[in-house]
Design a protein around this motif. Structure first.
Motif, PDB file in Angstrom:
ATOM      1  N   ALA A  63       0.714  -1.214   0.022  1.00 25.80           N
ATOM      2  CA  ALA A  63       0.043   0.008   0.125  1.00 25.80           C
ATOM      3  C   ALA A  63       0.910   1.417   0.045  1.00 25.80           C
ATOM      4  O   ALA A  63       0.761   2.105  -0.711  1.00 25.80           O
ATOM      5  N   ARG A  64       1.874   1.134   0.804  1.00 34.07           N
ATOM      6  CA  ARG A  64       2.749   2.443   0.871  1.00 34.07           C
ATOM      7  C   ARG A  64       3.486   2.541  -0.496  1.00 34.07           C
ATOM      8  O   ARG A  64       3.716   3.762  -1.110  1.00 34.07           O
ATOM      9  N   LEU A  68       3.481   5.868  -3.243  1.00 32.71           N
ATOM     10  CA  LEU A  68       4.966   6.413  -3.468  1.00 32.71           C
ATOM     11  C   LEU A  68       4.909   7.489  -4.580  1.00 32.71           C
ATOM     12  O   LEU A  68       5.449   8.675  -4.465  1.00 32.71           O
ATOM     13  N   ASP A  69       4.397   7.289  -5.639  1.00 31.64           N
ATOM     14  CA  ASP A  69       4.213   8.294  -6.849  1.00 31.64           C
ATOM     15  C   ASP A  69       3.320   9.427  -6.460  1.00 31.64           C
ATOM     16  O   ASP A  69       3.795  10.518  -7.054  1.00 31.64           O
ATOM     17  N   ILE A  70       2.264   9.255  -5.420  1.00 27.31           N
ATOM     18  CA  ILE A  70       1.914  10.565  -5.223  1.00 27.31           C
ATOM     19  C   ILE A  70       2.407  11.168  -4.292  1.00 27.31           C
ATOM     20  O   ILE A  70       2.539  12.661  -4.413  1.00 27.31           O
ATOM     21  N   GLU A  71       3.109  10.686  -3.367  1.00 25.20           N
ATOM     22  CA  GLU A  71       3.944  11.288  -2.363  1.00 25.20           C
ATOM     23  C   GLU A  71       5.122  12.095  -3.024  1.00 25.20           C
ATOM     24  O   GLU A  71       5.455  13.271  -2.276  1.00 25.20           O
ATOM     25  N   ILE A  72       5.905  11.748  -3.946  1.00 27.38           N
ATOM     26  CA  ILE A  72       7.244  12.129  -4.288  1.00 27.38           C
ATOM     27  C   ILE A  72       7.096  12.353  -5.704  1.00 27.38           C
ATOM     28  O   ILE A  72       8.167  12.580  -6.274  1.00 27.38           O
ATOM     29  N   HIS A  73       6.056  12.555  -6.175  1.00 26.59           N
ATOM     30  CA  HIS A  73       5.806  12.897  -7.825  1.00 26.59           C
ATOM     31  C   HIS A  73       6.250  14.355  -7.731  1.00 26.59           C
ATOM     32  O   HIS A  73       6.035  15.318  -7.160  1.00 26.59           O
ATOM     33  N   GLU A  74       6.971  14.505  -9.008  1.00 27.22           N
ATOM     34  CA  GLU A  74       7.586  16.018  -9.449  1.00 27.22           C
ATOM     35  C   GLU A  74       7.070  16.124 -10.839  1.00 27.22           C
ATOM     36  O   GLU A  74       6.972  15.442 -11.731  1.00 27.22           O
ATOM     37  N   GLU A  75       6.208  17.409 -10.986  1.00 24.96           N
ATOM     38  CA  GLU A  75       5.903  17.635 -12.302  1.00 24.96           C
ATOM     39  C   GLU A  75       7.298  17.687 -13.485  1.00 24.96           C
ATOM     40  O   GLU A  75       8.126  18.399 -13.018  1.00 24.96           O
ATOM     41  N   GLU A  76       6.986  17.262 -14.435  1.00 26.41           N
ATOM     42  CA  GLU A  76       8.018  17.106 -15.659  1.00 26.41           C
ATOM     43  C   GLU A  76       7.753  18.491 -16.269  1.00 26.41           C
ATOM     44  O   GLU A  76       6.684  19.078 -16.758  1.00 26.41           O
ATOM     45  N   PHE A  77       8.924  18.884 -17.181  1.00 24.96           N
ATOM     46  CA  PHE A  77       8.976  20.001 -18.048  1.00 24.96           C
ATOM     47  C   PHE A  77       8.422  21.195 -17.446  1.00 24.96           C
ATOM     48  O   PHE A  77       7.550  21.883 -18.102  1.00 24.96           O
TER      49      PHE A  77
END
Length: 86
Positions: A63-64, A68-77
């Motif tokens: 579940a964690r 992960l992608d939600i917690e540490i997602h960074e917008e590109e470009f």
């Protein structure tokens, strides 16, 4: 895999088993008998409890990882978008 507990936990468990017998079975159980019963529980029931704990931990970790992608997602470009704001 053998389920083992520390010596201190073993002593505490044996005392607890003896107390349980004294209060609920109207019978006394000796130190040796309580230790044997504890050994039986660890061998017979311990693996089922252990396996469930491992499954619970796996489920929690999965579940964690899914978050992960939600917690540490960074917008590109974003260079030009951020430059326009300045």
């Amino acid at each position: 895999m053998t389920i083992e507990i520390s010596k201190e936990a073993q002593k505490t468990a044996i005392t607890s088993i003896q107390r349980y017998f004294a209060e609920n079975m109207d019978d006394e159980i000796g130190n040796l008998e309580a230790g044997a019963l504890l050994g039986f529980f660890l061998k017979e029931i311990g693996p089922a409890i252990y396996n469930q704990a491992v499954a619970d931990a796996q489920s929690r970790l999965q579940a964690r990882v899914m978050e992960l992608d939600i917690e540490i997602h960074e917008e590109e470009f974003q260079y030009w978008t951020q430059r326009k704001r300045k």
